[in-house]
Design a protein around this motif. Sequence first.
Motif, mmCIF file in Angstrom:
data_model
loop_
_atom_site.group_PDB
_atom_site.id
_atom_site.type_symbol
_atom_site.label_atom_id
_atom_site.label_comp_id
_atom_site.label_asym_id
_atom_site.label_seq_id
_atom_site.Cartn_x
_atom_site.Cartn_y
_atom_site.Cartn_z
ATOM 1 N N ILE A 12 0.555 -1.234 -0.004
ATOM 2 C CA ILE A 12 0.221 0.092 0.194
ATOM 3 C C ILE A 12 0.948 1.244 0.126
ATOM 4 O O ILE A 12 1.717 1.408 0.920
ATOM 5 C CB ILE A 12 -0.776 0.078 1.322
ATOM 6 N N VAL A 13 0.702 2.090 -1.025
ATOM 7 C CA VAL A 13 1.477 3.117 -1.298
ATOM 8 C C VAL A 13 0.809 4.434 -1.516
ATOM 9 O O VAL A 13 -0.334 4.556 -1.513
ATOM 10 C CB VAL A 13 2.534 2.995 -2.362
ATOM 11 N N GLY A 14 1.340 5.664 -1.381
ATOM 12 C CA GLY A 14 0.483 6.687 -1.687
ATOM 13 C C GLY A 14 1.386 8.068 -0.771
ATOM 14 O O GLY A 14 2.133 7.685 0.109
ATOM 15 N N ARG A 15 0.925 9.085 -0.820
ATOM 16 C CA ARG A 15 1.432 10.293 -0.018
ATOM 17 C C ARG A 15 0.852 10.108 1.379
ATOM 18 O O ARG A 15 -0.119 9.467 1.516
ATOM 19 C CB ARG A 15 0.738 11.706 -0.795
ATOM 20 N N PRO A 16 1.559 10.536 2.035
ATOM 21 C CA PRO A 16 1.125 10.575 3.693
ATOM 22 C C PRO A 16 -0.146 11.168 3.899
ATOM 23 O O PRO A 16 -0.477 12.358 2.946
ATOM 24 C CB PRO A 16 2.373 11.377 4.426
ATOM 25 N N ARG A 17 -0.994 10.902 4.869
ATOM 26 C CA ARG A 17 -2.327 11.488 5.079
ATOM 27 C C ARG A 17 -3.149 11.067 3.839
ATOM 28 O O ARG A 17 -4.090 12.208 3.576
ATOM 29 C CB ARG A 17 -2.250 12.986 5.393
ATOM 30 N N SER A 18 -2.918 10.349 3.245
ATOM 31 C CA SER A 18 -4.131 9.998 1.956
ATOM 32 C C SER A 18 -4.936 8.738 2.429
ATOM 33 O O SER A 18 -5.984 8.399 1.395
ATOM 34 C CB SER A 18 -3.088 9.604 0.771
ATOM 35 N N GLY A 19 -4.812 8.247 3.206
ATOM 36 C CA GLY A 19 -5.725 7.041 3.696
ATOM 37 C C GLY A 19 -4.915 5.792 3.568
ATOM 38 O O GLY A 19 -5.557 4.496 3.800
ATOM 39 N N THR A 20 -3.528 5.716 3.727
ATOM 40 C CA THR A 20 -2.830 4.611 3.517
ATOM 41 C C THR A 20 -3.088 3.875 4.932
ATOM 42 O O THR A 20 -3.000 2.452 4.867
ATOM 43 C CB THR A 20 -1.532 4.816 3.357
#
Length: 360
Positions: A12-20
Motif C-alpha cells: 500500500i503506497v501513496g502520499r502521507p495522509r491519503s488514507g494509507t
Amino acid sequence: MKNIAEIPFVFIVGRPRSGTTLLRTLFDAHPNVIIPPECQFIVNLYPRYGKKKLWKEQDILDFHNDLIDQWLFDTWNIDEDKLKAALLDYVGETTYSTICKVVYMQYVSLFEKEEVLLLGDKNPGYAIYTRLLQKIFPDARFIHILRDYRDNFVSIRNVDFELPVPTLVVQKWKYFYKKFEKDSRSAPEKYRTLRYEALVRNYENEMIKICEFAGIRFTYDIFDFYKKKDVILNTYPPGYIHSYHESLLNRINSKKVGVYKWELTPHQIKLMDVTVGFTAEMAGYLREYRGKSYWLLFLAFPGRFMAGMLTAATWVVDRFPYKTRMAILNKGPLFMARVFLAVFKPKKYREMKDVIVKKK
C-alpha cells in the motif's frame, strides 16, 4: 499452512495522509492478512542483503541487528528473541524475499488471525520504489491510495509530517502520482489506484474489488476495526492516535472529503492548482483555477524547487555506500522533525527539549 516463501505480498503506497493507514487497518483486520505498521527495512537493507542466496548464521545475526536498528521498527513490538530464532531457522539457501516474509510473520496483530494467506506492507515512501519491490517480490501487487491534493495538504499541515508549504506538498503529490503511473505500465495487472474519496464514500464496494485484486476473500468483519478502540489506544504511545490517526477510533466516514474548501484561502488553492497543472485532471480531480498566471508560477517556484531538491537528494542518498546511507536514514528523520518543529512549531519544540532535559 502455506510455505512462507509462497505467501503473496501486497504493498500500500501513496502520499502521507491519503488514507494509507485506513486501508492498512482494513487489511490487517482481515483474518487471513498480516500488515504491520510502516518501516522501510525492505528497501533500506536490500543493498547489503538483497542479492544474498546462501545465508550463514552470521549473516542472519547481522541482518537481525541491522533490522532492529531501523527507523520505526520498534513500533512493531516484536519479541527480539523469537524473531532471531525464527530467522535462524532459515540458515542455508534462501532468498531475501523469504527472509523479509519471516520478519512480517512475527508481527502480532491486534486482530485475530486464521491461516495467513497474504502479507502486506504500508509505506507511503514506497510509491517511488515499486520497480525495486517488484524485483524482490515478482508476484507482489501494489495499491496506490490517491487523495485530492488540496485535502491532502490540509491533512499534512495539521500534523508534523512535512513542511507545510502548499506548492512543495503538491509538487511531491504530483511526482508520486506520475512515478506510480509510469511504473504501473511494466505490469498493469499488478497495479491498482484507489481514490480515498471512493473508499470512504463507498467502502463496501471498493473493498470487495480490492480484496479480489489482492487475491483474498471479502469479509464484512474488516469494517469493525474501530471496535478495537481500547486496544489501539493502549498499544501506541499516549496521544499518538488522537494526534495522527483518530479516524481509526470511529466508523469509516467521508466528513474529511472536500475539507480544503473551508480550510484554505482562494490564493492557496490557486497556487496548488497552478503547481499541479494538467496532472490534476489526469488523476481525476478538477482544478478550480485553470488560468495562466506568470505571477502565480513565480510564487509557486520556491516550493516546487524544494520538492525537486528533495527528490534529487533521495536519488543521491540511495546511491551512497550502505553504511553511509543507513547512518543518514536512521538519523535523518529525527533531525528533519526537529528542524520542522523549531521553525514552524517553536512552542512544541521547546516542550520537547524540556522533556529530554528532564529525562537526563
